[in-house]
Structures are given as C-alpha cells and as structure tokens.
Design a protein around this motif. Structure first.
Motif, PDB file in Angstrom:
ATOM      1  N   ASP A 345      33.683  39.913  62.083  1.00 37.26           N
ATOM      2  CA  ASP A 345      34.152  39.370  60.799  1.00 37.26           C
ATOM      3  C   ASP A 345      34.997  40.437  60.111  1.00 37.26           C
ATOM      4  OD1 ASP A 345      32.763  37.006  61.161  1.00 37.26           O
ATOM      5  OD2 ASP A 345      30.943  37.811  60.215  1.00 37.26           O
ATOM      6  N   VAL A 346      36.182  40.083  59.691  1.00 32.19           N
ATOM      7  CA  VAL A 346      37.084  41.021  59.029  1.00 32.19           C
ATOM      8  C   VAL A 346      37.589  40.386  57.744  1.00 32.19           C
ATOM      9  CG1 VAL A 346      39.215  42.353  59.187  1.00 32.19           C
ATOM     10  CG2 VAL A 346      37.799  42.021  61.234  1.00 32.19           C
ATOM     11  N   LYS A 347      37.509  41.190  56.661  1.00 34.09           N
ATOM     12  CA  LYS A 347      38.018  40.725  55.376  1.00 34.09           C
ATOM     13  C   LYS A 347      38.697  41.900  54.694  1.00 34.09           C
ATOM     14  CE  LYS A 347      36.711  38.681  50.938  1.00 34.09           C
ATOM     15  NZ  LYS A 347      35.598  38.188  50.095  1.00 34.09           N
ATOM     16  N   VAL A 348      39.977  41.728  54.378  1.00 29.91           N
ATOM     17  CA  VAL A 348      40.751  42.805  53.764  1.00 29.91           C
ATOM     18  C   VAL A 348      41.450  42.253  52.522  1.00 29.91           C
ATOM     19  CG1 VAL A 348      42.549  44.535  54.046  1.00 29.91           C
ATOM     20  CG2 VAL A 348      41.139  43.868  56.011  1.00 29.91           C
ATOM     21  N   PRO A 349      40.986  42.633  51.311  1.00 31.56           N
ATOM     22  CA  PRO A 349      41.709  42.206  50.101  1.00 31.56           C
ATOM     23  C   PRO A 349      43.112  42.789  50.084  1.00 31.56           C
ATOM     24  CG  PRO A 349      39.519  43.040  49.570  1.00 31.56           C
ATOM     25  CD  PRO A 349      39.771  43.388  50.994  1.00 31.56           C
ATOM     26  N   LEU A 350      44.044  42.047  49.544  1.00 32.68           N
ATOM     27  CA  LEU A 350      45.431  42.504  49.558  1.00 32.68           C
ATOM     28  C   LEU A 350      45.745  43.460  48.405  1.00 32.68           C
ATOM     29  CD1 LEU A 350      47.249  39.189  50.539  1.00 32.68           C
ATOM     30  CD2 LEU A 350      46.545  41.079  52.020  1.00 32.68           C
ATOM     31  N   LEU A 351      45.118  43.251  47.255  1.00 34.70           N
ATOM     32  CA  LEU A 351      45.424  44.100  46.103  1.00 34.70           C
ATOM     33  C   LEU A 351      44.290  45.054  45.712  1.00 34.70           C
ATOM     34  CD1 LEU A 351      47.217  41.471  43.830  1.00 34.70           C
ATOM     35  CD2 LEU A 351      48.251  43.117  45.403  1.00 34.70           C
ATOM     36  N   TRP A 352      43.060  44.796  46.129  1.00 37.58           N
ATOM     37  CA  TRP A 352      41.905  45.659  45.859  1.00 37.58           C
ATOM     38  C   TRP A 352      41.634  45.815  44.361  1.00 37.58           C
ATOM     39  CZ3 TRP A 352      39.339  47.153  50.217  1.00 37.58           C
ATOM     40  CH2 TRP A 352      40.050  47.161  51.420  1.00 37.58           C
ATOM     41  N   ARG A 353      42.078  44.882  43.547  1.00 36.40           N
ATOM     42  CA  ARG A 353      41.923  45.062  42.097  1.00 36.40           C
ATOM     43  C   ARG A 353      40.451  45.029  41.674  1.00 36.40           C
ATOM     44  NH1 ARG A 353      46.650  41.179  39.728  1.00 36.40           N
ATOM     45  NH2 ARG A 353      45.649  39.767  41.205  1.00 36.40           N
ATOM     46  N   GLU A 354      39.691  44.118  42.234  1.00 37.36           N
ATOM     47  CA  GLU A 354      38.272  44.038  41.864  1.00 37.36           C
ATOM     48  C   GLU A 354      37.522  45.300  42.281  1.00 37.36           C
ATOM     49  OE1 GLU A 354      34.324  41.205  42.574  1.00 37.36           O
ATOM     50  OE2 GLU A 354      36.224  40.722  43.546  1.00 37.36           O
ATOM     51  N   ALA A 355      37.760  45.747  43.522  1.00 31.74           N
ATOM     52  CA  ALA A 355      37.069  46.934  44.009  1.00 31.74           C
ATOM     53  C   ALA A 355      37.482  48.171  43.226  1.00 31.74           C
ATOM     54  CB  ALA A 355      37.354  47.123  45.500  1.00 31.74           C
ATOM     55  N   ARG A 356      38.780  48.339  42.966  1.00 27.59           N
ATOM     56  CA  ARG A 356      39.235  49.502  42.219  1.00 27.59           C
ATOM     57  C   ARG A 356      38.731  49.481  40.782  1.00 27.59           C
ATOM     58  NH1 ARG A 356      44.564  49.495  41.513  1.00 27.59           N
ATOM     59  NH2 ARG A 356      45.006  47.474  42.441  1.00 27.59           N
ATOM     60  N   GLY A 357      38.710  48.294  40.185  1.00 29.39           N
ATOM     61  CA  GLY A 357      38.197  48.185  38.812  1.00 29.39           C
ATOM     62  C   GLY A 357      36.715  48.498  38.733  1.00 29.39           C
ATOM     63  N   ASP A 358      35.919  47.973  39.677  1.00 28.01           N
ATOM     64  CA  ASP A 358      34.478  48.242  39.679  1.00 28.01           C
ATOM     65  C   ASP A 358      34.194  49.726  39.891  1.00 28.01           C
ATOM     66  OD1 ASP A 358      33.932  45.591  39.250  1.00 28.01           O
ATOM     67  OD2 ASP A 358      33.494  45.119  41.346  1.00 28.01           O
TER      68      ASP A 358
END
Length: 465
Positions: A345-358
């Motif tokens: 299973d592979v999942k790569v967010p394109l902008l990472w905004r949620e991860a960077r904000g958290d």
C-alpha cells in the motif's frame, strides 16, 4: 494594705503563668491532626486516585497490543442454488512494529469469486510499515505517553496534597491562636473579678470609694465581652478545623469540647531553611513545576509522531499459504511451490500541508510549554521570596511585641505598687492593664500570621509533607 498586696500577687501570678489545659482534656497535637488528614480526608484519598487512574490508562494503552481473535462467515443460497460460503477465523498479534496474523479459510459454492481459494486452506502473514509508522505510530505513542503519565500522576497527587496540607496547617494554628486568646481573656477576667471582690470589701470597710467599685465592675464587664467574643471565634475555628477530620468509614465528625490544641507548640515556631536552598529545592521537587516537564515529554512524543506524518505511507503485507489447516506443514515445500500472497500500500500526499501543519503545531506547543515553565518558575521563586520576607518581618514584629508586652507588664506591676502607696487610682491601673492586654492580643495575632507565613513558604516551594 492586705487587699492591695493580694491584688499585686494575683496580677503577678497571671503575667507569669502559662496557659494550662484543664484536667481530663485531651491535647490534639499538630502531628496527630495532620496524620488524620493524610489518612482519612476525602481530598487526600482523591489525590491517591490520580496514580490509580494513570495505571488504568496505561493498561488501556497496552490493550492496543493485545492479541485479537476475529471470525468472518458469509453464505448465500438463492433459488435452490448454493452461491457461496466463506468461513475465515483469524488470530492477529500486534507487534511493536507491524502485525502478525494467522487464519484458516473454508470457502466453496457455485459462484465463488475467482481470487478466493476454494476448500480448506490456511495462511500466516506479516504486515509492516517501512516508512511512515516504522519508528513510531499512534499506539506506541499512546503507550509512551501513558507511561509518562504514571510519574506525572504522582506529581499531581503531591500538588493536591501540598494544597490540602497548607490549608489544614493554617486551620490548626488559627484554632490554637483562638484558644490561646480565649485563655488570655479568661485569665484577665479571673484577675479582674478577684480584684472587684476585694475592692467591694474595701468599700464596705470604708477603705475604697464607690467610684472604685464602679471602675472595677466595668473592667469585669469589658473582659466578659472580650471572653465571649473569643469563645465565638474559638468555636468557629474549631468548626473550620473539623472540615479536615474524617472517620475511617468516611463520615465527618466534630471536635469535642474536651479536645484542645497544643498551646505550648503554638509558641515554638521553627525557622524555615535558607531562602536560596528553598528556591533551588523548589525547582527540583515542586510538583507544579515538574508537571510541566512531564507535559513537555508527552508533547515531545506527539512531535515525533507528527514527524512520521511527513513520510509517505508504504505498508508491506506478505502471507504464506497452504492447502490445509496447517500452514507450517511442509514449510519448505510451500515456499518452493510459491504458495504466497503479498501486497503493498502506497500513499503520497502531493502538498503535505496537513502533515507539515501538524508537525509545526506540535513544535509550537513544546515551545509554548517551555515558556510557561519559565514563567511558572519565576512566579514560584517570587512567591517563595515574598512569603520568606513576610516571615522575617513578622518574626521581628513578634520580638518587638514580646518586649513591649513585658514592658507593659512591668508598668502594671509598678502601677500596683503606686496604687498601694496611694499614688495612683484604679482607673490608671485598669488602663495599664488594658494596654498590656492589647499588646498580648497583638502578640497572638502576629504569631498566627507567622505560622501561616512559615507554612506558606514551604507550600509555595511545593514541599509540604
């Protein structure tokens, strides 16, 4: 002449005597009282629940690693046809990283899905994250935070007890002060009543004027009012003290009339430790400060978890299969025959905004808590120094009040001698006596404040036991 000499000896006896408890009364020492508070007070018992709650939370967090047994059964028949049946019990064992699972299958029917193996089969598999979640995931983070909370709960308990003990100590010494003041008024009243009786005898014998009897009886009335007010205050402080006394069965009880405070201990105040030592000790052991450290530790775990969110999700899953219910039977042959199933299973967010904000928010929370800790440390130090200054000033005031009282007592004794020689009046003697009483009242009032400041220093430092 004999009357005046007797008045002198009564007055001198009062000024030199210390308060004694009546025969049969029980002295409740401060240590006995505080032991009762520690053992039975509901707030102290509630404070003890903090650790037990943390232990229960740790147990619940460990539940995320409990083995789980599940079963899935599905069957369809329609119009006389056996479409399919699926039976799949599975045992799942969570690991620190990933999961191990094993199960058996029994599938069949006329319209079985092509990817489903018909008949009896078994499998043993492993699921593991290789990027996000490899170093830390939510269940491991919750377990780490729960372990931190165990120690944190001990500090929460200490902070609650620190507040309770301060209030209890203050209540006890207010009670002791009220009792001492009541004894003072009672002793003054006894002396004044004895003096009044002698003055009346002198009036009957023609040695004293009617004004002297009026002056003496007025002094008695004044002392009776003071004694009554002191008794009211004594009863009120006793009721306040009863708030901290509870029976082993959880029922509150009132202090009896025969229970008295330790009046002698009220006059023996031990000095606190040095101010610099207290400040240093507070930074090391004050539970209100240590709580911030544990909060930062928990936030640090959260920050590490949020950093994992900056990685792509890549989960690997691999199963070893066999044709019966014993997946390990013929282990080598199964591998050689390529009896396996795997996936990714592979999942790569394109902008990472949620991860960077958290992740940014987690770091800001740590920074904010560090600022709060610095502010709390400074406020604690200032509070300790304020109470220490109060203690030093009150200690000096008490010394001055004691000296002033001794001087007023000497004035009373000298006034008795002057009254004996006919050089003074009962009015002047009563005035001297009232001044001595006022200074004795001041003495007791300062001593109560001094006791409060004494314990306030340790309360502010968080070291009350």
């Amino acid at each position: 002449m004999r009357i005046i000499i007797f008045i002198f000896f009564i007055t001198a006896l009062f000024f030199s005597a210390s308060a004694q408890s009546p025969s049969g009364d029980r002295i409740l020492s401060v240590d006995e009282f505080m032991n009762e508070v520690r053992t039975y007070h509901p707030y102290a018992l509630r404070a003890g629940l903090q650790v037990r709650k943390a232990e229960a939370n740790l147990q619940a967090s460990r539940g995320a690693f409990d083995p789980a047994l599940s079963a899935n059964a599905d069957r369809k028949t329609f119009d006389g046809k056996n479409y399919y049946y699926y039976t799949n019990p599975e045992l799942k064992l969570p690991l620190p990283v990933g999961d191990i699972y094993a199960g058996i299958e029994n599938n069949g029917g006329n319209f079985l899905a092509n990817e489903v193996t018909s008949g009896q089969s078994s499998y043993l598999g492993l699921s593991i994250p290789v990027l996000k979640g490899l170093l830390l995931d939510r269940r491991r983070a919750s377990l780490q935070q729960a372990k931190i909370q165990i120690t944190q709960s001990s500090q929460e308990q200490a902070a609650m007890l620190n507040d309770l003990f301060f209030e209890a100590y203050v209540a006890y010494w207010q009670w002791a002060g009220a009792y001492n003041l009541y004894q003072v008024y009672s002793d003054f009243l006894s002396v004044s009543e004895a003096r009044t009786r002698l003055v009346r005898i002198g009036f009957v014998n023609g040695d004293r004027s009617g004004m002297d009897t009026t002056e003496a009886s007025t002094q008695v009335l004044q002392f009776r009012i003071m004694q009554s007010e002191a008794l009211r205050e004594l009863n009120n402080t006793k009721l306040q003290l009863s708030n901290y006394l509870w029976a082993p069965d959880g029922d509150p009880f009132l202090i009896g009339e025969q229970v008295l405070p330790d009046a002698r201990a009220f006059n023996n105040i031990t000095d606190p430790a040095g101010i610099e030592d207290l400040v240093a000790l507070s930074f090391l052991s004050n539970p209100n400060l240590l709580l911030y450290n544990y909060k930062i530790q928990q936030l640090e775990v959260e920050r590490r978890l949020k950093r994992q969110s900056l990685l792509p999700t890549v989960n690997l899953k691999a199963n070893m299969l066999n044709r019966d219910y014993f997946v390990l039977k013929g282990f080598n042959s199964a591998l050689l025959q390529n009896n396996y199933k795997w996936g990714i299973d592979v999942k790569v967010p394109l902008l990472w905004r949620e991860a960077r904000g958290d992740y940014k928010l987690a770091k800001l929370k740590i920074q904010e808590t560090n600022y709060e800790l610095l502010q709390k440390q400074r406020a604690t130090e200032v509070k300790i120094r304020n109470y220490f200054n109060d203690y030093l000033i009150l200690d000096k005031q008490l010394t001055l009040a004691q000296v002033a009282y001794e001087q007023y007592a000497n004035l009373v004794r000298n006034e008795v001698l002057r009254f004996q020689n006919g050089e003074s009046s009962l009015f002047v003697l009563n005035s001297r006596e009232n001044k001595a009483l006022e200074m004795l009242e001041k003495n007791i009032s300062i001593r109560i404040k001094l006791w409060k400041a004494r314990y306030a220093i340790e309360w502010a430092a968080g070291i009350l036991q």
